[in-house]
Enzyme design. Structure first.
Site, PDB file in Angstrom:
ATOM      1  N   ARG A  31       0.722  -1.125  -0.031  1.00 11.03           N
ATOM      2  CA  ARG A  31      -0.114   0.129   0.089  1.00 11.03           C
ATOM      3  C   ARG A  31       0.962   1.153  -0.178  1.00 11.03           C
ATOM      4  O   ARG A  31       0.481   2.289  -0.610  1.00 11.03           O
ATOM      5  CB  ARG A  31      -0.965  -0.092   1.278  1.00 11.03           C
ATOM      6  CG  ARG A  31      -2.319  -1.003   1.059  1.00 11.03           C
ATOM      7  CD  ARG A  31      -3.199  -0.830   2.165  1.00 11.03           C
ATOM      8  NE  ARG A  31      -4.208  -1.472   2.053  1.00 11.03           N
ATOM      9  CZ  ARG A  31      -5.325  -1.876   2.737  1.00 11.03           C
ATOM     10  NH1 ARG A  31      -5.118  -1.370   3.993  1.00 11.03           N
ATOM     11  NH2 ARG A  31      -6.387  -2.443   2.653  1.00 11.03           N
ATOM     12  N   LYS A 188     -16.443 -17.893   4.086  1.00  5.52           N
ATOM     13  CA  LYS A 188     -17.853 -17.832   4.362  1.00  5.52           C
ATOM     14  C   LYS A 188     -18.831 -17.516   3.216  1.00  5.52           C
ATOM     15  O   LYS A 188     -18.477 -16.502   2.729  1.00  5.52           O
ATOM     16  CB  LYS A 188     -18.217 -17.196   5.543  1.00  5.52           C
ATOM     17  CG  LYS A 188     -17.720 -17.787   7.083  1.00  5.52           C
ATOM     18  CD  LYS A 188     -18.242 -17.076   8.200  1.00  5.52           C
ATOM     19  CE  LYS A 188     -17.761 -17.745   9.336  1.00  5.52           C
ATOM     20  NZ  LYS A 188     -17.878 -17.074  10.549  1.00  5.52           N
TER      21      LYS A 188
HETATM   22  C1  3PG Z   1      -8.655  -2.110   5.161  1.00  6.33           C
HETATM   23  O1  3PG Z   1      -7.533  -2.548   5.604  1.00  6.33           O
HETATM   24  O2  3PG Z   1      -9.527  -2.590   5.075  1.00  6.33           O
HETATM   25  C2  3PG Z   1      -8.667  -0.402   5.087  1.00  6.33           C
HETATM   26  O3  3PG Z   1      -7.687   0.065   5.414  1.00  6.33           O
HETATM   27  C3  3PG Z   1      -9.902  -0.195   6.131  1.00  6.33           C
HETATM   28  O4  3PG Z   1      -9.510  -0.170   7.432  1.00  6.33           O
HETATM   29  P1  3PG Z   1     -10.776  -0.477   8.526  1.00  6.33           P
HETATM   30  O5  3PG Z   1     -11.677  -1.891   8.021  1.00  6.33           O
HETATM   31  O6  3PG Z   1     -10.235  -0.769   9.813  1.00  6.33           O
HETATM   32  O7  3PG Z   1     -11.705   0.599   8.339  1.00  6.33           O
END
Ligand code: 3PG
Ligand code: MG
Length: 386
Positions: A31, A188
């Site tokens: 990322r 799932k």
């Molecule tokens: C993820 O990794 O799915 C995103 O960064 C969002 O994070 P979150 O699910 O904690 O909002």
């Protein structure tokens, strides 16, 4: 963003740098690498770049060293070849020279971030001339740094990573080269039900794996022993298969599987026909015949969407199905799009990055887009542009 002159502008850049960290070190920087081109182009344009991101799910209003972006600042600086300092009290205002970048500490340490507080969003907006939303992977969250700030910033726009992600998804889902094949693995049916339903209406073939395939197999009357499956989803699985038949969509199920009596790194793996799974056995991967058959069917695909592994690939003896499919996707000439945390880990494990047309940074956001849901952080940018 590419339409704006950012010279000397204070740019508040929301990225998703929510990466895995172990013992203070970033263990996968995918990322961060995905965000680099945007960060670089802001710096090269002469902007004062304030980068925002969350990390994990901290308790709001409390600083937690374990969820500090410090390891991210280190990795980002290495990749950029320029020091990017981390600022803890950035809401008070940040000094940043044109052409430089500063990383602001975890946005989720601030009270009001998760609830999209207007007060917090206004404070963030006051720090900038332009808000750039580039965090596709957090675009499904309406939080102060993804949504609220876009309402109040003097200007708000999409960054190139966000635009690229949306274009790749649109290419795969809205005007796909056919046949369009989706591969959905994971544990799932219940958590992926809306994804499966949405895909069924679009794809020509839906390949299922993991616990999802076990539930489908059980729904056709196959004995799945102690395999992970959802007994209360059998009717729903049957309904999906009936719907697929009515539409002329194929849902090919595995004909052979890899089983073991325990789920462990040392577990002994056996290959079985699906009709020979013992009552004390667990299906942990698709078998070699199924892998070959599914893989071959990808050669003729025009578009492939992939989310979720086909087996417990964390253990090598249950990873061959996922490896075969990953390799077949990479080999295929189709436009291929992959997303989701486990899927990315599998792509890295089997070294097939080069062969996949677009690797999304999104997990939840990727799935919500596939489901046809509106991403709030995108919707607010659209409403401001209108
Ligand atoms: C993820 O990794 O799915 C995103 O960064 C969002 O994070 P979150 O699910 O904690 O909002
Ligand atoms: Mg998530």
């Amino acid at each position: 963003m590419s339409d704006l002159d950012l010279k000397n502008k204070r740019v508040l850049l929301r990225e998703d740098l929510n990466v895995p960290v172990q013992d203070g070190v970033v263990t996968s920087d995918a990322r961060i690498r995905a965000a680099l081109p945007t960060v670089r182009s802001c710096m090269e344009a002469g902007a004062k770049v304030l980068i925002l991101s969350h990390l994990g799910r901290p308790q709001e209003g409390v600083y937690d060293e374990k969820l500090s972006l410090a390891p991210v600042a280190v990795r980002l600086s290495e990749l950029l070849g320029r020091a990017v300092p981390l600022r803890r009290d950035w809401l008070e205002g940040v000094d940043c020279a044109p052409g430089e970048a500063v990383l602001c500490e975890n946005v989720r340490f601030n009270k009001g971030e998760k609830k999209d507080s207007e007060e917090l969003a206004r404070r963030m907006a006051s720090l900038c001339d332009v808000f750039v939303m580039d965090a596709f992977a957090t675009a499904h969250r309406a939080e102060a740094s993804t949504h609220g700030v876009a309402r109040f910033a003097p200007r708000a726009c999409a960054g190139p990573l966000l635009v690229g992600e949306l274009e790749a998804l649109e290419r795969a889902l809205e005007s796909p080269a056919r046949p369009l094949v989706a591969i959905v693995g994971g544990s799932k049916v219940s958590t992926k039900l809306t994804v499966l339903e949405a895909l069924l209406e679009k794809v020509d073939r839906l390949i299922v794996g993991g616990g999802i395939a076990n539930t489908f197999l059980a729904a056709t009357g196959v004995g799945v022993g102690r395999s992970l499956h959802e007994a209360d989803m059998l009717d729903i699985a049957r309904r999906l298969m009936t719907r697929a038949r009515a539409r002329g969509t194929e849902i090919p199920l595995p004909t052979d599987v890899v089983v073991a009596k325990e789920l462990a790194a040392t577990a002994h793996a056996d290959i079985r026909s699906i009709h020979e799974v013992g009552g004390d056995e667990m299906i942990l991967d698709i078998g070699p015949d199924s892998a070959e058959h599914f893989g071959a069917s990808l050669d003729s695909a025009g578009t492939i969407i992939w989310n979720g592994p086909l087996g417990v690939f964390e253990y090598d003896q249950f990873g061959e199905g996922t490896r075969a499919i990953a390799t077949a996707i990479a080999r295929s000439k189709a436009f291929s799009l992959a997303g989701g945390g486990d899927t990315l880990a599998a792509i890295e494990k089997y070294g097939v990055e080069e062969g996949i047309s677009y690797i999304s940074t999104g997990g939840g956001a990727f799935l919500e887009f596939v489901e046809g849901k509106t991403l709030p952080a995108v919707a607010i940018l659209e409403s401001r542009a209108a």
